[in-house]
Write an enzyme that holds these catalytic residues in place. Structure first.
Site, PDB file in Angstrom:
ATOM      1  N   SER A  81       0.854  -1.204   0.075  1.00 62.96           N
ATOM      2  CA  SER A  81      -0.229   0.219  -0.040  1.00 62.96           C
ATOM      3  C   SER A  81       0.867   1.275  -0.036  1.00 62.96           C
ATOM      4  O   SER A  81       0.568   2.264  -0.831  1.00 62.96           O
ATOM      5  CB  SER A  81      -0.897  -0.079   1.191  1.00 62.96           C
ATOM      6  OG  SER A  81      -1.596  -1.159   1.372  1.00 62.96           O
ATOM      7  N   ARG A 140       1.604   4.102  -2.906  1.00 63.07           N
ATOM      8  CA  ARG A 140       0.967   5.540  -2.863  1.00 63.07           C
ATOM      9  C   ARG A 140       2.763   6.586  -2.856  1.00 63.07           C
ATOM     10  O   ARG A 140       2.330   7.671  -3.153  1.00 63.07           O
ATOM     11  CB  ARG A 140       0.662   5.609  -1.293  1.00 63.07           C
ATOM     12  CG  ARG A 140      -0.735   5.311  -1.424  1.00 63.07           C
ATOM     13  CD  ARG A 140      -1.600   5.141   0.116  1.00 63.07           C
ATOM     14  NE  ARG A 140      -2.973   4.787   0.148  1.00 63.07           N
ATOM     15  CZ  ARG A 140      -3.081   3.345  -0.156  1.00 63.07           C
ATOM     16  NH1 ARG A 140      -2.616   2.258  -0.396  1.00 63.07           N
ATOM     17  NH2 ARG A 140      -4.696   2.988   0.064  1.00 63.07           N
ATOM     18  N   ASP A 151      -7.024  -8.482   3.874  1.00 57.59           N
ATOM     19  CA  ASP A 151      -6.078  -9.056   2.790  1.00 57.59           C
ATOM     20  C   ASP A 151      -5.365 -10.652   3.461  1.00 57.59           C
ATOM     21  O   ASP A 151      -5.071 -11.229   2.790  1.00 57.59           O
ATOM     22  CB  ASP A 151      -4.957  -8.406   2.179  1.00 57.59           C
ATOM     23  CG  ASP A 151      -5.427  -7.494   1.407  1.00 57.59           C
ATOM     24  OD1 ASP A 151      -6.672  -7.539   0.849  1.00 57.59           O
ATOM     25  OD2 ASP A 151      -4.566  -6.288   1.182  1.00 57.59           O
ATOM     26  N   ARG A 194      -2.489 -14.665  -3.235  1.00 59.39           N
ATOM     27  CA  ARG A 194      -2.670 -14.484  -1.631  1.00 59.39           C
ATOM     28  C   ARG A 194      -3.224 -16.279  -1.283  1.00 59.39           C
ATOM     29  O   ARG A 194      -2.895 -16.816  -0.236  1.00 59.39           O
ATOM     30  CB  ARG A 194      -3.689 -13.501  -0.803  1.00 59.39           C
ATOM     31  CG  ARG A 194      -2.689 -12.250  -0.920  1.00 59.39           C
ATOM     32  CD  ARG A 194      -3.286 -11.231  -0.041  1.00 59.39           C
ATOM     33  NE  ARG A 194      -2.941  -9.991  -0.288  1.00 59.39           N
ATOM     34  CZ  ARG A 194      -1.849  -9.482  -0.334  1.00 59.39           C
ATOM     35  NH1 ARG A 194      -0.574 -10.202   0.096  1.00 59.39           N
ATOM     36  NH2 ARG A 194      -1.382  -8.114  -0.615  1.00 59.39           N
TER      37      ARG A 194
END
Ligand code: DC
Length: 669
Positions: A33, A37, A324, A399
């Site tokens: 994440s 960003r 997640d 995942r």
């Protein structure tokens, strides 16, 4: 074995080895994440943003490439990345479509950014991303004045040049950091304050980082506001280790029989640490030490030890901060005593795959008592559970694939193969390397097609033709049992004499050789015995000695040795149920006893042997009964086998059916 994660094919099969003791200190790659960003905010800032610890996964590299396509200079020397910011209004139209690959975060965050630009752009994604819901960002962005074209609310998304983006107070129906971030990013380009209220707190990297970059951000409970048209200032960013990647190792350590290791430098941001709280509530021994602040993010070392886990009802307030990590938490739940229940997590259905269905289907195949719910799952695990050997499918969801791989390494006796691993590089390209750091090796599993069934069903011919069509090896396991029978007949060993049969099986000198005309010559004690093996008497004796468990065990490895690249077609009675349980494709051929007797009769007549069909039918029925009612490796279809009744089919039709299945499973050389 070194795996090039970028080259993994959809149907490649992997398994991890078991390591009896897991010790060590290591860290996992940078947070996904924050990495995404860092590229976007760095681009919008004035000055040069430096990023260390950037996650070089396919997802984050997609974001980096897109920012480059939008005119941002990004230098990467392999350790540090320099983003030469162009300021809030400095992005330029890209010449081509912008490809997010598999990355939902990239597509949703960049939607907020592109919705507000005064040029047109198009976001595209891979097959999986192209079916994921985008209306959740399209709707609020359009109410800010954006014009976005999309079919059915999925990618490709075309963003028309924006003329007037206005601030919005948005009440989001879902707790989603991607939706929140898209609206806040568009809000940067609007006059006034844009706010988002969520039903529950989602991860807060956007607001934390925007603040760090100098935007006026206010957080009031579940409401986040940002003042538009800020001047963002370049930052030096050290990306901490990704808790989502660490989670695979946390679960591995907790459910492993002898683990005690430390994962260093893990980001334990409060909006992301749900997995630690959930695993601790399940009885997991995870100890946080050296908790420190690293550029605005909380970071800690995690010591993980083998634990006796128990099932829990997952508290709803922990769901957004663990969203997640549920695939691997489900694997932990399978190894926990009692019932584990997750509800209120409908969001899991809209990830890279429907994670509820993919995980429950895989766990069921592994023999775990579980069921899916519309918004979660119930898993009734056991602390000392032994999983079934099987081939499970991660369905291209990185995942889910890594979660099943963790399960495959828990026991030395496991033969669990995992397919659908091809997207692991999207989030965790170092997964296999880090496993190796714990001495857990990765094996590329050679694919096997098992074709079982009673005699006279057309197995032998079908298997030979399938093997030829694919260019794979062939195992005629019946020939091994027939050779044993021939040896027993020759040495006067009685079918009941377990000790003599076992020792004969251990010592048998049996060779298979491919002849010039590509037939297989079978040598027993140095003598070619193909014809003798095919006699009725030999088949009869084979069926009589076959139930002997010690002999079967002695022959197990000999059959396993046939599993050679590029693949194996295995013909027998228990190929799918015993010998190659992790085969990706299992077929079971049947036909009525009458039809099989007719076929055998025709064969024998062609050879000039005169027998009555009635007698053949009696023999076949007796052999069927013996083969299917024996205690060890009885003749039954594997649970995951495709059963084909060949009574009314020609060999060509059977071959076509099997090859169609092989194609469907991607099993081609
Ligand atoms: O497939 P076939 O007719 O050549 O097999 C001869 C016998 O060997 C059969 O009656 C049962 C036994 N067999 C077995 O028990 N397991 C196998 N995998 C293959 C054959």
């Amino acid at each position: 074995m070194t795996i090039d994660v970028k080259k993994i094919a959809r149907n490649d099969l992997f398994q991890l080895s078991h390591q009896p003791t897991l010790r060590g200190r290591f860290t996992v790659p940078g947070d996904k994440s924050i990495s995404h960003r860092s590229m976007i905010f760095g681009a919008l800032a004035e000055g040069v943003t430096t990023v260390k610890g950037f996650l070089r996964s396919e997802d984050c590299l997609a974001t980096m490439n897109i920012m480059r396509q939008l005119g941002v200079v990004i230098e990467d020397d392999g350790t540090e990345i320099k983003v030469h910011g162009v300021g809030l209004h400095g992005l330029k139209a890209a010449a081509n479509d912008l490809d997010c690959g598999n990355a939902g975060t990239a597509m949703r965050l960049l939607s907020g950014l592109l919705a507000a630009q005064d040029f047109e752009s198009t976001l595209v994604g891979d097959e999986s991303l192209s079916v994921r819901p985008m209306n959740r960002v399209i709707k609020p962005l359009c109410s800010m004045g954006a014009v976005i074209e999309s079919e059915d609310g999925t990618a490709p998304l075309v963003f028309k040049a924006a003329s007037n983006i206005t601030a919005l107070d948005y009440v989001s129906p879902i707790a989603s950091a991607q939706v929140k971030s898209a609206v806040l990013l568009a809000g940067l380009f609007a006059e006034g304050v844009t706010s988002v209220v969520e039903p529950k707190k989602s991860r807060d990297h956007t607001e934390t980082m925007l603040k760090g970059f100098g935007a006026e951000v206010e957080v009031d409970g579940l409401k986040v506001s940002v003042k538009g048209l800020p001047t963002l200032k370049a930052q030096d960013i050290q990306v901490p280790a990704d808790i989502s990647s660490a989670a695979f190792f946390m679960v591995l350590g907790l459910i492993h029989p002898d683990a005690d290791f430390v994962i260093e430098n893990v980001c334990i941001n409060k909006t992301r640490d749900g997995v630690i709280h959930i695993l601790q509530a399940m009885g997991g021994d995870i100890e946080l030490s050296n908790v420190r602040d690293q550029a605005g993010e909380s970071v800690a070392d995690l010591r993980v030890k083998s634990s006796k886990l128990k099932g829990i009802d997952v508290p709803h307030d922990l769901i957004p901060s663990a969203i997640d990590e549920f695939p691997v938490v489900f694997v932990a739940a399978a190894h926990s005593e009692g019932e584990f229940k997750l509800t209120g997590a409908e969001e899991l259905k809209h990830k890279e795959s429907d994670r509820i269905e993919v995980m429950v289907a895989g766990l069921k195949k592994l023999g775990v008592d579980c069921e899916s719910l519309a918004d979660g799952a119930v898993i009734r695990g056991q602390h000392d559970i032994t999983l079934n050997n099987a081939c499970v499918d991660g369905h291209g969801d990185h995942r889910c694939a890594m979660s099943f791989l963790v399960a495959s390494s828990l026991n030395a006796g496991y033969d669990i193969s995992v397919k659908g691993c091809h997207n692991i590089a999207t989030s965790f390209p170092d997964f296999f390397d880090l496993m190796k750091g714990l001495s857990v090796d990765t094996q590329l599993v050679v694919p096997v097609i098992t074709i079982d069934g009673p005699s006279g069903v057309g197995k032998g011919t079908t298997c030979a033709l399938v093997a030829e069509a694919l260019g794979w090896h062939l195992l005629d396991s019946g020939a091994i049992y027939r050779a044993m029978a021939l040896k027993a007949i020759g040495e006067g060993i009685k079918p009941e004499d377990e000790v003599a049969l076992q020792s004969a099986a251990e010592q048998i000198d049996l060779r298979f050789e491919v002849t010039e005309n590509l037939d297989i010559a079978i040598y027993l004690d140095g003598k070619q015995v193909n014809d003798e093996l095919r006699t009725e008497a030999c088949g009869e004796m084979a069926s009589k000695i076959a139930p002997n468990p010690a002999m079967r065990t002695a022959l197990f490895d000999r059959q396993k040795d046939f599993q050679q690249a590029p693949g194996l077609v295995a013909d027998g009675r228990d190929m799918g149920t015993v010998v190659f349980q992790a085969a990706p494709l299992k077929v079971f051929l049947t036909a009525s006893a009458e039809e099989r007797a007719k076929r055998r009769h025709k064969q024998l007549q062609q050879k000039g042997v005169d027998v009555r069909i009635r007698d053949l039918l009696k023999d076949i029925e007796a052999r069927d009964l013996r083969d299917s009612s024996r205690k060890v490796a009885p003749l039954v279809p594997a649970e995951d086998a495709h059963v084909i009744d060949t009574s009314d089919l020609s060999i060509e039709e059977v071959l076509e059916l099997v090859l169609t299945l092989a194609k469907k499973y991607g099993l081609q050389s």
